[in-house]
Design a protein around this motif. Sequence first.
Motif, PDB file in Angstrom:
ATOM      1  N   UNK A   1       0.849  -1.193   0.000  1.00 35.61           N
ATOM      2  CA  UNK A   1       0.000   0.000   0.000  1.00 35.61           C
ATOM      3  C   UNK A   1       0.885   1.244   0.000  1.00 35.61           C
ATOM      4  N   UNK A   2       0.677   2.095  -0.991  1.00 40.43           N
ATOM      5  CA  UNK A   2       1.408   3.359  -1.095  1.00 40.43           C
ATOM      6  C   UNK A   2       2.922   3.172  -1.015  1.00 40.43           C
ATOM      7  N   UNK A   3       3.402   2.110  -1.644  1.00 42.85           N
ATOM      8  CA  UNK A   3       4.838   1.883  -1.702  1.00 42.85           C
ATOM      9  C   UNK A   3       5.440   1.276  -0.464  1.00 42.85           C
ATOM     10  N   UNK A   4       4.604   0.893   0.494  1.00 34.63           N
ATOM     11  CA  UNK A   4       5.081   0.307   1.754  1.00 34.63           C
ATOM     12  C   UNK A   4       4.533  -1.111   1.883  1.00 34.63           C
ATOM     13  N   UNK A   5       5.400  -2.054   2.230  1.00 36.92           N
ATOM     14  CA  UNK A   5       4.966  -3.426   2.459  1.00 36.92           C
ATOM     15  C   UNK A   5       4.230  -3.495   3.792  1.00 36.92           C
TER      16      UNK A   5
END
Length: 263
Positions: A152-156
């Motif tokens: 999500x939004x570049x974050x795991x």
Amino acid sequence: MILLSFDIEEFDMPFEYGKSISFEDQLAISTEGTLAILNILREANIKATFYCTANYAKNKTDIILKIVEEGHELASHGYFHSEFIPEHLASSKKVLEQIADTPVKGYRMARMMPVDEKEIHKAGYKYNSSINPTWLPGRYNNFKRPRTWFWQDGVLQIPSSVSPLIRFPLFWLSFHNLPMFMLQWLSNATHRKDGYLNLYFHPWEFTDLHKPEKYGFPGYVMRNTGEDFISRIKYFINWAQKKGYQFKRTGDFAAEIIQKSRK
């Protein structure tokens, strides 16, 4: 695979039950529990992840250094346990990295509260483990969130483990109140479905909480704490090792997923 993690914070939970506790006692209780955890992990020869508040770390730098020296991962649990502003994401990371001289890649929001993933990404974290994908009355309802890791939004995102179907949480309170055979059954079923377990605890659980006049905790919080909880966690780890489950730091687990996603 089992990801064991521990949220190290100033022990402010009694405030939720109308009790007061000095800052010195908050630090002392968390430190007592952390040292007990480190002994357990050392005896079992396994590594874990410690999500720590910057407030605790600044006051107990020796404990933070000990955690890192023994090969465990240091991640952020915010700056303060009961106060949050978006700027704390970056500032807590900076404090921990300066103290431990090691990169901080993971984050967990205090009390598993919602946090803006774009801000998490902006602060430089690689993964976030702030979701308990179940319903906890008075806290949150995450039934619609994925049970297992996702982006999500570049974050795991690495949610805490819950059982398949009914999403029974395999979190700290469950380990205090369920019979061990049921914890083993739920853990087996969840691991078989997901391929891993993400379990989290707090250092103060490993101290004696049977002090209702001092802490104000209900029975389901006090049950099986201190030496009883140390014995339960040792038993669970020993059972898991005999089952052939491996233990891994959350950051290492995240790094493998991130690397595969780049191929």
